[in-house]
Scaffold this motif. Structure first.
Motif, short mmCIF file in Angstrom:
data_model
loop_
_atom_site.label_atom_id
_atom_site.label_comp_id
_atom_site.label_asym_id
_atom_site.label_seq_id
_atom_site.Cartn_x
_atom_site.Cartn_y
_atom_site.Cartn_z
N LEU A 1 0.82 -1.21 0.00
CA LEU A 1 0.00 0.00 0.00
C LEU A 1 0.85 1.26 0.00
CD1 LEU A 1 -2.93 1.01 0.02
CD2 LEU A 1 -2.82 1.00 2.51
N ASP A 2 1.92 1.28 0.78
CA ASP A 2 2.78 2.46 0.86
C ASP A 2 3.50 2.77 -0.45
OD1 ASP A 2 2.04 2.94 3.45
OD2 ASP A 2 3.81 1.98 4.34
N ASN A 3 3.51 1.84 -1.39
CA ASN A 3 4.15 2.06 -2.69
C ASN A 3 3.17 2.52 -3.76
OD1 ASN A 3 6.56 1.26 -1.56
ND2 ASN A 3 6.39 -0.85 -2.27
N GLN A 4 1.95 2.81 -3.38
CA GLN A 4 0.91 3.13 -4.36
C GLN A 4 0.67 4.62 -4.50
OE1 GLN A 4 -0.28 0.48 -6.11
NE2 GLN A 4 1.24 -0.53 -4.82
N LEU A 5 0.94 5.17 -5.67
CA LEU A 5 0.59 6.55 -5.98
C LEU A 5 -0.93 6.71 -5.95
CD1 LEU A 5 1.20 9.41 -6.98
CD2 LEU A 5 1.16 8.49 -9.31
N CYS A 6 -1.63 5.73 -6.48
CA CYS A 6 -3.10 5.82 -6.53
C CYS A 6 -3.71 5.96 -5.14
CB CYS A 6 -3.69 4.62 -7.27
SG CYS A 6 -3.32 3.03 -6.52
N TYR B 1 -5.99 9.07 -3.93
CA TYR B 1 -7.32 8.76 -3.39
C TYR B 1 -7.48 9.36 -2.00
CZ TYR B 1 -10.95 5.80 -1.27
OH TYR B 1 -12.06 5.34 -0.61
N THR B 2 -6.47 9.19 -1.16
CA THR B 2 -6.51 9.71 0.21
C THR B 2 -6.56 11.24 0.20
OG1 THR B 2 -5.32 7.77 1.01
CG2 THR B 2 -5.33 9.71 2.44
N ALA B 3 -5.75 11.87 -0.64
CA ALA B 3 -5.74 13.33 -0.73
C ALA B 3 -7.12 13.84 -1.15
CB ALA B 3 -4.67 13.81 -1.71
N ARG C 1 -10.04 12.36 -0.79
CA ARG C 1 -10.99 12.15 0.32
C ARG C 1 -10.81 13.19 1.41
NH1 ARG C 1 -9.61 7.85 2.85
NH2 ARG C 1 -11.23 8.14 4.38
N LEU C 2 -9.56 13.52 1.74
CA LEU C 2 -9.30 14.49 2.81
C LEU C 2 -9.75 15.89 2.41
CD1 LEU C 2 -5.83 13.20 4.04
CD2 LEU C 2 -8.01 13.13 5.30
N VAL C 3 -9.55 16.27 1.17
CA VAL C 3 -10.02 17.58 0.70
C VAL C 3 -11.53 17.64 0.81
CG1 VAL C 3 -10.29 19.04 -1.34
CG2 VAL C 3 -8.05 18.09 -0.78
N THR C 4 -12.19 16.60 0.32
CA THR C 4 -13.65 16.56 0.38
C THR C 4 -14.13 16.61 1.82
OG1 THR C 4 -13.72 15.28 -1.67
CG2 THR C 4 -15.69 15.23 -0.31
N ALA C 5 -13.49 15.86 2.70
CA ALA C 5 -13.88 15.84 4.11
C ALA C 5 -13.70 17.22 4.76
CB ALA C 5 -13.08 14.79 4.87
N ASN C 6 -12.64 17.92 4.38
CA ASN C 6 -12.41 19.25 4.94
C ASN C 6 -13.42 20.28 4.43
OD1 ASN C 6 -9.90 19.58 6.76
ND2 ASN C 6 -9.23 18.14 5.19
N TYR C 7 -13.90 20.10 3.21
CA TYR C 7 -14.90 21.01 2.65
C TYR C 7 -16.31 20.73 3.21
CZ TYR C 7 -12.19 23.14 -1.20
OH TYR C 7 -11.33 23.88 -1.94
N THR C 8 -16.57 19.51 3.61
CA THR C 8 -17.92 19.10 3.99
C THR C 8 -18.59 20.01 5.01
OG1 THR C 8 -17.50 16.82 3.32
CG2 THR C 8 -19.28 17.17 4.90
N SER D 1 -15.01 2.83 -15.04
CA SER D 1 -15.70 3.04 -13.78
C SER D 1 -14.74 3.42 -12.68
CB SER D 1 -16.45 1.76 -13.41
OG SER D 1 -16.91 1.80 -12.11
N THR D 2 -15.25 4.11 -11.67
CA THR D 2 -14.44 4.45 -10.51
C THR D 2 -14.57 3.41 -9.41
OG1 THR D 2 -16.24 5.81 -9.65
CG2 THR D 2 -14.53 6.93 -10.93
#
Length: 154
Positions: A8-13, A17-19, A21-28, A152-153
Motif C-alpha cells: 500500500l505504501d508504494n501506491q501513488l493511486c 485517493y486519500t488526498a 478524500r481528505l479535501v472533500t472531508a475538509n470542505y464538507t 468506472s471508478t
C-alpha cells in the motif's frame, strides 16, 4: 510480501485517493451549512463560471459519466439550485441554469477554497509547495486521461 509493488505504501493511486478524500472531508462542514455536497459544489462552480451549460459540457468538464451527473442534477433541481430546460437549438439536449438562490450562494461560499488553503499552510505546508502541486496535478490528470482507461471508478 512476494510483490513489493503491491504494498500500500508504494501506491501513488492510494495517495491521490486519500488526498481527494481528505479535501472533500475538509470542505464538507462548509457545504453542510448550505445544504450541498462536494459534487454539487463542482457543478455550481462550473455554472458560476458560465451559466446555461448543456449536460454534456458539465460531464466532460467534470470528467464524469452522464449516469453520474444526471441524478446529481435532478437532486439539485429538487433543491431549487438549478433549472433544467430543453435546448431550443436541439431538443435532445438539456440546458442547465442557475436559480437566483444558487447565484446568491456564490457570494456565501466564495471563501471556502481559501479556508482550506489557509488550514493546510497553517499545518506546515508552504504556499509555494501548495502552488507547485497545481501544475503537477494538471499534468498528471492530462497524462492519465490520455491513457485510455477512463472506466468506472469502482
Amino acid at each position: 510480501m512476494a510483490y513489493p509493488q503491491l504494498k500500500l505504501d508504494n501506491q501513488l493511486c492510494f495517495r491521490l485517493y486519500t488526498a481527494a478524500r481528505l479535501v472533500t472531508a475538509n470542505y464538507t462542514p462548509f457545504f453542510k451549512e448550505h445544504g450541498i455536497t462536494y459534487p454539487q459544489y463542482l457543478v455550481l462552480m462550473l455554472l458560476w463560471e458560465q451559466d446555461n451549460r448543456i449536460i454534456s459540457d458539465i460531464t466532460e468538464r467534470l470528467m464524469l459519466e452522464t449516469n453520474t451527473v444526471t441524478p446529481l442534477l435532478q437532486r439539485m433541481e429538487k433543491q431549487g439550485l438549478i433549472v433544467r430546460q430543453k435546448s431550443q437549438a436541439d431538443s435532445r439536449q438539456r440546458i442547465i441554469s442557475l436559480t437566483n438562490e444558487a447565484k446568491k450562494m456564490e457570494e456565501q461560499i466564495k471563501e471556502v477554497p481559501n479556508c482550506l488553503a489557509r488550514e493546510i499552510v497553517d499545518k506546515g505546508m508552504s504556499v509555494e509547495e501548495l502552488q507547485a502541486l497545481v501544475p503537477l496535478l494538471d499534468k498528471f490528470i492530462q497524462v492519465a486521461s490520455e491513457s485510455g482507461h477512463k472506466g468506472s471508478t469502482d
